[in-house]
Write an enzyme that holds these catalytic residues in place. Sequence first.
Site, short mmCIF file in Angstrom:
data_model
loop_
_atom_site.label_atom_id
_atom_site.label_comp_id
_atom_site.label_asym_id
_atom_site.label_seq_id
_atom_site.Cartn_x
_atom_site.Cartn_y
_atom_site.Cartn_z
N ARG A 105 0.82 -1.22 0.00
CA ARG A 105 0.00 0.00 0.00
C ARG A 105 0.86 1.27 0.00
NH1 ARG A 105 -5.26 -1.71 3.63
NH2 ARG A 105 -6.34 -2.54 1.82
N LYS B 27 -17.62 -18.87 1.03
CA LYS B 27 -19.07 -18.80 1.25
C LYS B 27 -19.82 -18.13 0.13
CE LYS B 27 -19.19 -18.89 6.23
NZ LYS B 27 -19.52 -18.15 7.43
N GLY C 144 -9.66 -9.60 -1.34
CA GLY C 144 -9.28 -10.53 -0.26
C GLY C 144 -8.33 -11.64 -0.63
N GLY D 110 -12.78 -4.76 0.54
CA GLY D 110 -14.20 -4.39 0.57
C GLY D 110 -14.58 -3.45 -0.56
P1 AMP Z 1 -13.29 -15.77 0.69
O1 AMP Z 1 -12.77 -14.86 1.77
O2 AMP Z 1 -14.76 -15.92 0.69
O3 AMP Z 1 -12.71 -15.44 -0.66
O4 AMP Z 1 -12.78 -17.22 1.09
C1 AMP Z 1 -11.44 -17.57 1.09
C2 AMP Z 1 -11.27 -18.83 1.87
O5 AMP Z 1 -12.02 -19.84 1.28
C3 AMP Z 1 -9.85 -19.31 1.92
O6 AMP Z 1 -9.37 -19.21 3.24
C4 AMP Z 1 -9.96 -20.78 1.48
O7 AMP Z 1 -9.22 -21.66 2.30
C5 AMP Z 1 -11.42 -21.07 1.65
N1 AMP Z 1 -11.89 -22.17 0.80
C6 AMP Z 1 -11.73 -22.30 -0.52
N2 AMP Z 1 -12.22 -23.48 -0.94
C7 AMP Z 1 -12.70 -24.13 0.14
C8 AMP Z 1 -13.33 -25.38 0.37
N3 AMP Z 1 -13.55 -26.23 -0.64
N4 AMP Z 1 -13.68 -25.70 1.62
C9 AMP Z 1 -13.46 -24.85 2.63
N5 AMP Z 1 -12.88 -23.63 2.49
C10 AMP Z 1 -12.49 -23.28 1.26
#
Ligand code: AMP
Length: 392
Positions: A34, A195, A351, A374
Amino acid sequence: MKTIENINFKGERVIIRVDYNVPFEGDKITDKTRIESSKETIDLILNNGGRVILLTHIGRPNGFEKKFSCKLIVKEVSETLGREVLFCNTTIGIEAEKKSKMLKPGEIILMENVRFHTEETEGEIDFAKKLSRLGTVFVNDAFGSAHRAHASTCIIAQFFSKKYFGKLLEKEVASIRKVIRNGKKPVLAIIGGAKISTKITIIESLMNSVTDILIGGGMAYTFIKAQGGSIGDSICEKDFCDYSIQLLEKAKARNIKIHLPKDVIIANRFDNKADRKVSKIDKIPAGWQGLDIGPGSIQALKPIVKKSKTILWNGPLGVFEFDNFSKGTVELGNMISEATKEGSFSLVGGGDSVLAVKKFGFSNKMSYVSTGGGAMLESLEGKELPGIKALS
Ligand code: AMP
């Protein structure tokens, strides 16, 4: 977009709202991206005759907290910019105004953390007015905070007739527009991560811009479950099953292809050292969970990435933090690097995909890697960010 490119800053005191909210381990900065990203704007303004007053926040302090003081970053900022940087231990008031007025052309001063005043996050107008007295021109270069209507990121702008996009903000906004407004077709969005609940609005609004959507990572299992597949113990948000079916129908009606992994690497527990095997994504046995995309899915993805002229990547395709389940994410990084080399435009943002890109050494192989979490996600949702609106 009013940019700083051809502006003469002679005689001006330029407030630049930067985002120096850098990560620390103890009192050591662990990632200077940054700070590095602000150099172009600062150099340009100083080279065009200006004096620079830097405003930033660090962390979420509760009033003054030494561990969030900007004093801790002055040396790093100075070294990164290759210029002397003065420090003011207040942010507003007589002393702060006096110091900003004493600046000579070419000089830089970093003010104390704007968030030591609660009025900053409240977007308080009087506080913003006091901040505005530090300068004669306002430049916003804090993309990472542009989704907040805070005093120094947004409210302050109304006190200036001369207000501009900094180079970083300009690049971030231009990159997003290159995908969601005028992306060269085919446009592919890769949405991974844990998620679906956090990404659903993004997927929905991306349907206005893209031709293909690849859904990977943990959220793919909600789509599979919704269609009657067996996903074992894989991560799933049951409340979103109906919604995911609606998304699939909506995409079909609009002729947008949604790609889901066909096979995955499953594990008998959430652990890097767990037993592993390849499984069809809709036939995962009980006691097993999918933690990465499988070899068949990787092969199927190759031609889709290759043919895409614009590629957006948000979210890893598996648990990339575990070496044994990072292959899908690494292979995707390789495919996008290759496509970028061939002339496609690639944007990575939001992220964990940025973390993955850095971890596996792809940063310089993408067209653009966003600095905002964000702010990037809200932009992809099609929202106009307050910090950007305030400049127009
Ligand atoms: P996000 O912040 O929503 O982009 O999620 C990122 C996180 O999703 C990372 O820490 C990954 O380890 C997790 N992730 C990716 N694929 C999977 C999976 N199949 N099961 C559980 N966690 C996952």
